[in-house]
Design a protein around this motif. Structure first.
Motif, PDB file in Angstrom:
ATOM      1  N   SER A  20       0.814  -1.216   0.000  1.00 31.10           N
ATOM      2  CA  SER A  20       0.000   0.000   0.000  1.00 31.10           C
ATOM      3  C   SER A  20       0.847   1.266   0.000  1.00 31.10           C
ATOM      4  CB  SER A  20      -0.954   0.011   1.196  1.00 31.10           C
ATOM      5  OG  SER A  20      -0.241  -0.065   2.414  1.00 31.10           O
ATOM      6  N   SER A  21       2.036   1.218   0.618  1.00 36.09           N
ATOM      7  CA  SER A  21       2.906   2.398   0.643  1.00 36.09           C
ATOM      8  C   SER A  21       3.812   2.466  -0.582  1.00 36.09           C
ATOM      9  CB  SER A  21       3.758   2.402   1.916  1.00 36.09           C
ATOM     10  OG  SER A  21       4.540   1.228   2.018  1.00 36.09           O
ATOM     11  N   TYR A  22       4.221   1.304  -1.088  1.00 36.23           N
ATOM     12  CA  TYR A  22       5.127   1.269  -2.243  1.00 36.23           C
ATOM     13  C   TYR A  22       4.475   1.908  -3.464  1.00 36.23           C
ATOM     14  CZ  TYR A  22       8.717  -0.629  -5.371  1.00 36.23           C
ATOM     15  OH  TYR A  22       9.735  -0.764  -6.285  1.00 36.23           O
ATOM     16  N   PHE A  23       3.176   1.677  -3.616  1.00 34.40           N
ATOM     17  CA  PHE A  23       2.484   2.195  -4.801  1.00 34.40           C
ATOM     18  C   PHE A  23       1.665   3.451  -4.493  1.00 34.40           C
ATOM     19  CE2 PHE A  23       3.125  -2.340  -5.722  1.00 34.40           C
ATOM     20  CZ  PHE A  23       3.769  -2.233  -6.937  1.00 34.40           C
ATOM     21  N   ALA A  24       1.892   4.053  -3.341  1.00 37.04           N
ATOM     22  CA  ALA A  24       1.202   5.303  -2.994  1.00 37.04           C
ATOM     23  C   ALA A  24       1.962   6.470  -3.614  1.00 37.04           C
ATOM     24  CB  ALA A  24       1.089   5.446  -1.475  1.00 37.04           C
ATOM     25  N   GLN A 147      -5.819  -6.625   0.727  1.00 42.44           N
ATOM     26  CA  GLN A 147      -4.773  -5.770   0.151  1.00 42.44           C
ATOM     27  C   GLN A 147      -5.360  -4.768  -0.842  1.00 42.44           C
ATOM     28  OE1 GLN A 147      -2.656  -6.802  -3.205  1.00 42.44           O
ATOM     29  NE2 GLN A 147      -2.067  -4.657  -3.068  1.00 42.44           N
ATOM     30  N   LEU A 148      -6.307  -5.238  -1.654  1.00 42.46           N
ATOM     31  CA  LEU A 148      -6.962  -4.338  -2.597  1.00 42.46           C
ATOM     32  C   LEU A 148      -7.714  -3.232  -1.865  1.00 42.46           C
ATOM     33  CD1 LEU A 148      -8.375  -6.792  -5.303  1.00 42.46           C
ATOM     34  CD2 LEU A 148      -6.740  -4.942  -5.676  1.00 42.46           C
ATOM     35  N   ARG A 149      -8.378  -3.604  -0.793  1.00 44.83           N
ATOM     36  CA  ARG A 149      -9.175  -2.611  -0.063  1.00 44.83           C
ATOM     37  C   ARG A 149      -8.296  -1.600   0.666  1.00 44.83           C
ATOM     38  NH1 ARG A 149     -14.085  -6.624   2.000  1.00 44.83           N
ATOM     39  NH2 ARG A 149     -15.389  -6.277   0.159  1.00 44.83           N
ATOM     40  N   ILE A 150      -7.205  -2.080   1.253  1.00 39.57           N
ATOM     41  CA  ILE A 150      -6.294  -1.148   1.927  1.00 39.57           C
ATOM     42  C   ILE A 150      -5.646  -0.216   0.911  1.00 39.57           C
ATOM     43  CG2 ILE A 150      -4.148  -0.953   3.245  1.00 39.57           C
ATOM     44  CD1 ILE A 150      -4.893  -3.560   4.653  1.00 39.57           C
ATOM     45  N   SER A 151      -5.162  -0.807  -0.190  1.00 44.04           N
ATOM     46  CA  SER A 151      -4.519   0.004  -1.230  1.00 44.04           C
ATOM     47  C   SER A 151      -5.505   1.007  -1.810  1.00 44.04           C
ATOM     48  CB  SER A 151      -3.967  -0.901  -2.336  1.00 44.04           C
ATOM     49  OG  SER A 151      -2.942  -1.732  -1.840  1.00 44.04           O
ATOM     50  N   VAL A 154      -5.986   3.827   0.737  1.00 41.30           N
ATOM     51  CA  VAL A 154      -4.825   4.725   0.643  1.00 41.30           C
ATOM     52  C   VAL A 154      -4.881   5.509  -0.665  1.00 41.30           C
ATOM     53  CG1 VAL A 154      -2.303   4.804   0.452  1.00 41.30           C
ATOM     54  CG2 VAL A 154      -3.386   3.271   2.108  1.00 41.30           C
ATOM     55  N   GLY A 155      -5.322   4.823  -1.723  1.00 35.01           N
ATOM     56  CA  GLY A 155      -5.408   5.470  -3.023  1.00 35.01           C
ATOM     57  C   GLY A 155      -6.372   6.643  -3.043  1.00 35.01           C
ATOM     58  N   ILE A 156      -7.444   6.548  -2.271  1.00 32.66           N
ATOM     59  CA  ILE A 156      -8.392   7.669  -2.202  1.00 32.66           C
ATOM     60  C   ILE A 156      -7.678   8.929  -1.723  1.00 32.66           C
ATOM     61  CG2 ILE A 156     -10.407   8.567  -0.971  1.00 32.66           C
ATOM     62  CD1 ILE A 156     -11.495   5.710  -0.898  1.00 32.66           C
ATOM     63  N   ILE A 157      -6.922   8.768  -0.656  1.00 31.87           N
ATOM     64  CA  ILE A 157      -6.195   9.908  -0.086  1.00 31.87           C
ATOM     65  C   ILE A 157      -5.132  10.411  -1.057  1.00 31.87           C
ATOM     66  CG2 ILE A 157      -4.736  10.660   1.841  1.00 31.87           C
ATOM     67  CD1 ILE A 157      -6.095   8.431   3.512  1.00 31.87           C
ATOM     68  N   VAL A 158      -4.370   9.475  -1.602  1.00 35.44           N
ATOM     69  CA  VAL A 158      -3.244   9.828  -2.476  1.00 35.44           C
ATOM     70  C   VAL A 158      -3.715  10.524  -3.743  1.00 35.44           C
ATOM     71  CG1 VAL A 158      -1.421   8.846  -3.928  1.00 35.44           C
ATOM     72  CG2 VAL A 158      -1.703   8.062  -1.565  1.00 35.44           C
ATOM     73  N   THR A 159      -4.749   9.981  -4.381  1.00 35.62           N
ATOM     74  CA  THR A 159      -5.199  10.576  -5.633  1.00 35.62           C
ATOM     75  C   THR A 159      -5.863  11.936  -5.431  1.00 35.62           C
ATOM     76  OG1 THR A 159      -7.218   9.237  -5.474  1.00 35.62           O
ATOM     77  CG2 THR A 159      -5.456   8.402  -6.865  1.00 35.62           C
ATOM     78  N   LEU A 160      -6.637  12.055  -4.365  1.00 30.80           N
ATOM     79  CA  LEU A 160      -7.258  13.354  -4.092  1.00 30.80           C
ATOM     80  C   LEU A 160      -6.196  14.416  -3.833  1.00 30.80           C
ATOM     81  CD1 LEU A 160     -10.323  12.429  -1.826  1.00 30.80           C
ATOM     82  CD2 LEU A 160     -10.391  13.466  -4.108  1.00 30.80           C
ATOM     83  N   ALA A 288     -10.216   8.763  -6.476  1.00 29.03           N
ATOM     84  CA  ALA A 288     -10.874   8.386  -5.225  1.00 29.03           C
ATOM     85  C   ALA A 288     -12.087   7.511  -5.498  1.00 29.03           C
ATOM     86  CB  ALA A 288     -11.289   9.637  -4.453  1.00 29.03           C
ATOM     87  N   GLY A 289     -12.846   7.861  -6.531  1.00 28.89           N
ATOM     88  CA  GLY A 289     -14.002   7.058  -6.907  1.00 28.89           C
ATOM     89  C   GLY A 289     -13.596   5.654  -7.328  1.00 28.89           C
ATOM     90  N   ILE A 290     -12.480   5.563  -8.046  1.00 35.20           N
ATOM     91  CA  ILE A 290     -11.960   4.254  -8.445  1.00 35.20           C
ATOM     92  C   ILE A 290     -11.599   3.430  -7.216  1.00 35.20           C
ATOM     93  CG2 ILE A 290      -9.987   3.102  -9.541  1.00 35.20           C
ATOM     94  CD1 ILE A 290     -10.035   5.401 -11.618  1.00 35.20           C
ATOM     95  N   SER A 291     -10.970   4.070  -6.258  1.00 41.64           N
ATOM     96  CA  SER A 291     -10.590   3.366  -5.032  1.00 41.64           C
ATOM     97  C   SER A 291     -11.821   2.878  -4.267  1.00 41.64           C
ATOM     98  CB  SER A 291      -9.742   4.290  -4.141  1.00 41.64           C
ATOM     99  OG  SER A 291      -8.528   4.634  -4.783  1.00 41.64           O
ATOM    100  N   VAL A 292     -12.865   3.718  -4.231  1.00 40.99           N
ATOM    101  CA  VAL A 292     -14.104   3.305  -3.562  1.00 40.99           C
ATOM    102  C   VAL A 292     -14.709   2.095  -4.271  1.00 40.99           C
ATOM    103  CG1 VAL A 292     -16.490   3.975  -3.053  1.00 40.99           C
ATOM    104  CG2 VAL A 292     -14.619   5.574  -2.623  1.00 40.99           C
ATOM    105  N   LEU A 293     -14.704   2.124  -5.607  1.00 42.38           N
ATOM    106  CA  LEU A 293     -15.226   0.986  -6.373  1.00 42.38           C
ATOM    107  C   LEU A 293     -14.419  -0.280  -6.095  1.00 42.38           C
ATOM    108  CD1 LEU A 293     -16.074   2.571  -9.854  1.00 42.38           C
ATOM    109  CD2 LEU A 293     -17.669   1.689  -8.153  1.00 42.38           C
TER     110      LEU A 293
END
Length: 444
Positions: A20-24, A147-151, A154-160, A288-293
């Motif tokens: 989750s951090s490596y790809f953030a 792992q998908l859900r955690i990533s 994290v992706g919601i925060i990172v992308t926003l 963020a929407g992608i991460s929620v999906l």
């Protein structure tokens, strides 16, 4: 297996933290735009990604073999350190000299590819084997789902934040609130998401060092020469085993096809969003929407991967992906986002299917090496499609005026090539599959 039980297992917990951090990467929402703002051209961007893929091709399998002989943790730790260095390079490179910028990015791409190759397979093998030692390997799909859900979270925060960091109006308002001189263009703020990524890289380093692995006790690991020879021997033996094991071979072939084609398109998604008239400030909301999906649909992806008969699954995924690329190529203003989202769901589902079946059909002693072959085949495909697309776009753009190119007309027209490319390779691999399956049932 509950989430709490999964998180109590150290290597699995560290694996989740590392991934989750490596790809953030805060600059991912504006990946293409970032390179262009540093002063690189679109053709240089494409070729740098080919260099990235070529580096992984060269380093992928040997690194996996070294993970199996020298130790997985060592390679994960080294990967995290190299990652930190490659991000630091573009965070602090001066932009006054275009040639210097290009060569710094060239080294960055080599180091980035090396870091990916070092980690590829090693972190996953550590986590999976820890589960297997405890007799809990059937929980692996649940780990992937988590792992998908955690990533994604994290992706919601990172992308926003990443997209906001690249929007001049937003950053000007923020700077004004803080009493700082307001930025006038993206060149004034383009390093901000890179700095943020550099900070998160420290989390990846921490999680890598926190992993645990029993030291290798084989005599071969006491001497570097013997270790190298053992790694090379394991690589060759694993390559022969992959070629002679139809189920593994075809899992890797289908994985490479789906993954490298979608990755090539998704690498250019910021350019695609601009072409279908979506402002930069909304890139983060889309991410963020992608991460929620992904969070909401990860369970459905896992169930499809586990329960669907493999041949039916592969045919269905292939046909849906062809249809998705066709819809993307239409370039609908705003609505073109829908097939792009569908492609992400299809890719996520395919990745769970591949990891589930590949790990089930691989022994522990060469798991990291086999997983490195997975990365190898993807990057061969990614490098190939990168060169083909760059060449195709260069030829195609000659038929358009500068104004049409600036309006992304040439780019949108080039996207139809993804439909033909994927369909042709899918049919080719499937015909090969049918021929082999008639001789020996691949999925039993």
């Amino acid at each position: 297996m509950t989430v709490r039980e999964i998180l109590l297992i150290n290597n699995v917990r560290c694996f989740l933290m590392f991934r989750s951090s490596y790809f953030a990467r805060f600059y991912y929402p504006v990946f293409t735009l970032l390179y262009l703002d540093y002063g690189l051209t679109l053709s240089q961007f494409a070729m740098l990604n080919v260099v990235w893929a070529a580096t992984i091709v060269i380093a992928e399998v040997p690194s996996g073999a070294f993970a199996d002989t020298l130790g997985r943790k060592k390679l994960v730790v080294l990967s995290s350190l190299v990652m930190f260095i490659e991000i630091a390079m573009i965070a602090f490179v001066p932009t006054g000299n275009a040639t210097l910028v290009f060569y710094v990015f060239l080294v960055n791409r080599v180091l980035s590819g090396l870091a990916m190759a070092l980690a590829s397979g090693a972190d996953e093998a550590l986590a999976y084997d820890t589960l297997k030692e405890q007799g809990k390997e059937d929980a692996w799909p649940h780990v992937l789902q988590l792992q998908l859900r955690i990533s994604a979270t994290v992706g919601i925060i990172v992308t926003l934040l990443g997209a906001a960091m690249y929007d001049v109006n937003f950053m000007a308002a923020l700077y004004g609130f803080l009493g700082w001189d307001q930025p006038q263009s993206t060149q004034d703020i383009m390093r901000t998401p890179v700095y943020a990524t550099l900070f998160v890289a420290l989390v990846a380093i921490y999680s890598a060092f926190s992993m645990k692995e029993e030291p290798k006790t084989s005599p071969k690991t006491h001497h570097s020469t013997n270790s190298t020879l053992a790694s090379l021997k394991l690589t060759l033996n694993t390559g022969k085993w992959v070629l002679s094991t139809p189920i593994v071979l075809f899992i890797l072939l289908y994985y490479s096809l789906f993954e490298h084609t979608s990755r090539m398109f998704l690498t250019m998604n910021s350019q695609y969003y601009l072409a279908i008239h979506i402002p930069i400030i909304y890139f983060g909301l889309i991410g963020a929407g992608i991460s929620v999906l992904q969070i909401l649909l990860a369970g459905q992806s896992r169930k499809l991967a586990e329960r669907c008969e493999p041949r039916v699954f592969l045919v269905g995924m292939g046909l849906l992906t062809i249809a998705t690329y066709y819809l993307i190529s239409l370039g609908w203003p705003i609505l073109g986002l829908l097939p792009a989202l569908a492609l992400i769901f299809l890719t996520m589902t395919m990745n769970i299917f591949i990891s589930y079946h590949l790990n089930r059909n691989t022994e522990s002693h060469n798991r990291a090496t086999v997983l490195s072959f997975k990365g190898l085949m993807f990057n061969i495909g990614y490098g190939t499609i990168g060169m083909l697309y760059a060449y195709y776009y260069k030829l195609l753009s000659k038929n358009y005026s500068e104004q049409e190119i600036e309006q992304h007309t040439a780019f949108l027209d080039s996207l139809s090539a993804f439909t033909y490319y994927f369909a042709a390779l899918f049919i080719l691999v499937s015909v090969f599959f049918i021929i082999r399956n008639n001789k020996e049932a691949i999925f039993r």
